[in-house]
Design a protein around this motif. Structure first.
Motif, PDB file in Angstrom:
ATOM      1  N   ARG A  55      -2.208 146.910  25.703  1.00  0.00           N
ATOM      2  CA  ARG A  55      -1.496 147.362  24.509  1.00  0.00           C
ATOM      3  C   ARG A  55      -0.425 146.377  24.035  1.00  0.00           C
ATOM      4  O   ARG A  55       0.452 146.728  23.267  1.00  0.00           O
ATOM      5  N   GLY A  56      -0.486 145.154  24.518  1.00  0.00           N
ATOM      6  CA  GLY A  56       0.364 144.138  23.912  1.00  0.00           C
ATOM      7  C   GLY A  56       1.414 143.559  24.827  1.00  0.00           C
ATOM      8  O   GLY A  56       1.988 144.227  25.675  1.00  0.00           O
ATOM      9  N   ALA A  57       1.665 142.265  24.631  1.00  0.00           N
ATOM     10  CA  ALA A  57       2.664 141.535  25.397  1.00  0.00           C
ATOM     11  C   ALA A  57       4.030 141.669  24.740  1.00  0.00           C
ATOM     12  O   ALA A  57       4.134 141.977  23.555  1.00  0.00           O
ATOM     13  N   GLY A  79      -5.195 149.192  31.477  1.00  0.00           N
ATOM     14  CA  GLY A  79      -4.625 149.952  30.393  1.00  0.00           C
ATOM     15  C   GLY A  79      -3.116 150.005  30.531  1.00  0.00           C
ATOM     16  O   GLY A  79      -2.553 149.716  31.579  1.00  0.00           O
ATOM     17  N   GLY A  80      -2.447 150.360  29.439  1.00  0.00           N
ATOM     18  CA  GLY A  80      -1.020 150.613  29.527  1.00  0.00           C
ATOM     19  C   GLY A  80      -0.144 149.514  28.960  1.00  0.00           C
ATOM     20  O   GLY A  80      -0.588 148.416  28.625  1.00  0.00           O
ATOM     21  N   HIS A  81       1.135 149.852  28.868  1.00  0.00           N
ATOM     22  CA  HIS A  81       2.161 148.960  28.326  1.00  0.00           C
ATOM     23  C   HIS A  81       2.818 148.159  29.459  1.00  0.00           C
ATOM     24  O   HIS A  81       2.331 148.124  30.585  1.00  0.00           O
ATOM     25  N   ILE A  82       3.967 147.583  29.152  1.00  0.00           N
ATOM     26  CA  ILE A  82       4.686 146.759  30.123  1.00  0.00           C
ATOM     27  C   ILE A  82       5.296 147.624  31.225  1.00  0.00           C
ATOM     28  O   ILE A  82       5.729 148.756  30.991  1.00  0.00           O
ATOM     29  N   GLY A 149      -2.464 152.323  36.056  1.00  0.00           N
ATOM     30  CA  GLY A 149      -3.133 151.568  35.007  1.00  0.00           C
ATOM     31  C   GLY A 149      -4.401 150.970  35.587  1.00  0.00           C
ATOM     32  O   GLY A 149      -4.340 150.229  36.569  1.00  0.00           O
ATOM     33  N   VAL A 150      -5.545 151.316  35.037  1.00  0.00           N
ATOM     34  CA  VAL A 150      -6.818 150.910  35.628  1.00  0.00           C
ATOM     35  C   VAL A 150      -7.659 150.139  34.624  1.00  0.00           C
ATOM     36  O   VAL A 150      -7.431 150.180  33.412  1.00  0.00           O
ATOM     37  N   HIS A 151      -8.640 149.446  35.182  1.00  0.00           N
ATOM     38  CA  HIS A 151      -9.641 148.751  34.390  1.00  0.00           C
ATOM     39  C   HIS A 151     -10.992 149.113  34.993  1.00  0.00           C
ATOM     40  O   HIS A 151     -11.117 149.268  36.216  1.00  0.00           O
ATOM     41  N   CYS A 152     -11.991 149.252  34.140  1.00  0.00           N
ATOM     42  CA  CYS A 152     -13.335 149.558  34.645  1.00  0.00           C
ATOM     43  C   CYS A 152     -14.349 148.803  33.800  1.00  0.00           C
ATOM     44  O   CYS A 152     -14.349 148.918  32.563  1.00  0.00           O
ATOM     45  N   ARG A 153     -15.177 148.024  34.466  1.00  0.00           N
ATOM     46  CA  ARG A 153     -16.240 147.286  33.785  1.00  0.00           C
ATOM     47  C   ARG A 153     -17.507 147.376  34.620  1.00  0.00           C
ATOM     48  O   ARG A 153     -17.465 147.149  35.835  1.00  0.00           O
ATOM     49  N   ILE A 175      13.287 147.128  30.104  1.00  0.00           N
ATOM     50  CA  ILE A 175      12.052 147.365  29.358  1.00  0.00           C
ATOM     51  C   ILE A 175      11.962 148.851  29.030  1.00  0.00           C
ATOM     52  O   ILE A 175      12.798 149.640  29.480  1.00  0.00           O
ATOM     53  N   VAL A 176      10.962 149.204  28.246  1.00  0.00           N
ATOM     54  CA  VAL A 176      10.595 150.620  28.077  1.00  0.00           C
ATOM     55  C   VAL A 176       9.385 150.832  28.973  1.00  0.00           C
ATOM     56  O   VAL A 176       8.254 150.502  28.592  1.00  0.00           O
ATOM     57  N   PRO A 177       9.590 151.329  30.205  1.00  0.00           N
ATOM     58  CA  PRO A 177       8.491 151.371  31.171  1.00  0.00           C
ATOM     59  C   PRO A 177       7.288 152.154  30.643  1.00  0.00           C
ATOM     60  O   PRO A 177       7.415 153.300  30.198  1.00  0.00           O
ATOM     61  N   CYS A 178       6.138 151.503  30.662  1.00  0.00           N
ATOM     62  CA  CYS A 178       4.871 152.113  30.242  1.00  0.00           C
ATOM     63  C   CYS A 178       4.911 152.583  28.795  1.00  0.00           C
ATOM     64  O   CYS A 178       4.093 153.404  28.370  1.00  0.00           O
ATOM     65  N   GLY A 179       5.883 152.068  28.020  1.00  0.00           N
ATOM     66  CA  GLY A 179       5.972 152.421  26.616  1.00  0.00           C
ATOM     67  C   GLY A 179       6.470 153.823  26.338  1.00  0.00           C
ATOM     68  O   GLY A 179       6.329 154.327  25.219  1.00  0.00           O
ATOM     69  N   LEU A 180       7.093 154.476  27.320  1.00  0.00           N
ATOM     70  CA  LEU A 180       7.516 155.871  27.182  1.00  0.00           C
ATOM     71  C   LEU A 180       9.014 155.935  26.919  1.00  0.00           C
ATOM     72  O   LEU A 180       9.832 155.793  27.836  1.00  0.00           O
TER      73      LEU A 180
END
Length: 225
Positions: A55-57, A79-82, A149-153, A175-180
């Motif tokens: 979701r962005g740097a 997935g997820g934010h910073i 935060g996971v990834h699946c391929r 930071i705003v942890p996990c964008g929350l």
């Protein structure tokens, strides 16, 4: 699923975040090559690092400010934010085959949350809970104890969870942890009122993992097995 399914456990100890990622990627490559063993990679970040998902740097100025505080910055395929990773935190990267397990991705994330809730109950934190989507992780009130935060391929999972054991929580203040917005961050040490090192939670964590994912855990010392 039968307990005959074996999952390797790789305990890396305190290592740089990038090293844990490299070990994880070797395990993912093995899983995609149809080798039978699934793996969970456990580590404790040796240095402070901020990571972000799909979701962005952070912007250039924000990134420079974080580096000035002595932290590394790493993009992660999850997935997820910073968020923050550092000493006193348990990182768990399960590399599992969800197709073989007949497990949808959302159910897998719920399983990660369930195993941390079980761990917390083992430690005496009976009020730890998971929240309904779109929230993820494990919470104590309005404070996040464990980020997920996971990834699946191709049905193979990577990345996973970060459980704050005795983490220096002041790193999250930048930071705003996990964008929350408006949510806090906590740790096992803070909630229990005593020092809880990563090493103290490894065995109850693995017991909970084994119960939730219905498997037999096999220790391994060689990431290249």
């Amino acid at each position: 699923m039968s307990r005959c399914v074996a999952v390797r456990v790789l305990r890396l100890g305190a290592v740089p975040y990038a090293e844990a990622l490299r070990v994880q990627e070797r395990c993912v490559a093995a899983a995609r090559a149809a080798l039978p063993a699934e793996t969970v990679v456990l580590s404790e970040p040796a240095q402070p690092v901020y990571t972000w998902g799909l979701r962005g740097a952070p912007g250039a100025a924000a990134a420079a400010a974080l580096r000035a505080r002595g932290a590394a910055l790493v993009a992660a395929r999850r997935g997820g934010h910073i968020t923050f990773h550092g000493p006193g935190q348990l990182l768990a990267f399960p590399v599992l085959d969800l197709r073989r397990r007949r497990l949808p991705l959302r159910a897998y994330v719920a399983g990660l949350e369930a195993l941390v809730v079980r761990l917390c109950r083992r430690l005496g934190l009976g009020t730890a809970r998971a929240l309904p989507p779109p929230f993820t992780g494990v919470w104590m009130g309005d404070s996040k104890l464990c980020a997920i935060g996971v990834h699946c391929r191709n049905h193979i999972t990577s990345h996973g969870l970060a459980l704050n054991c005795c983490t220096d929580l002041t790193w999250f203040e930048h930071i705003v942890p996990c964008g929350l917005e408006g949510k806090g961050v906590t740790s096992l040490s803070h909630e229990l009122g005593q020092h809880v090192a990563v090493s103290h939670v490894l065995e109850p964590f693995l017991d909970s993992f084994q119960e939730v994912f219905d498997c037999t855990l096999v220790s391994s010392e060689d990431p290249g097995d």
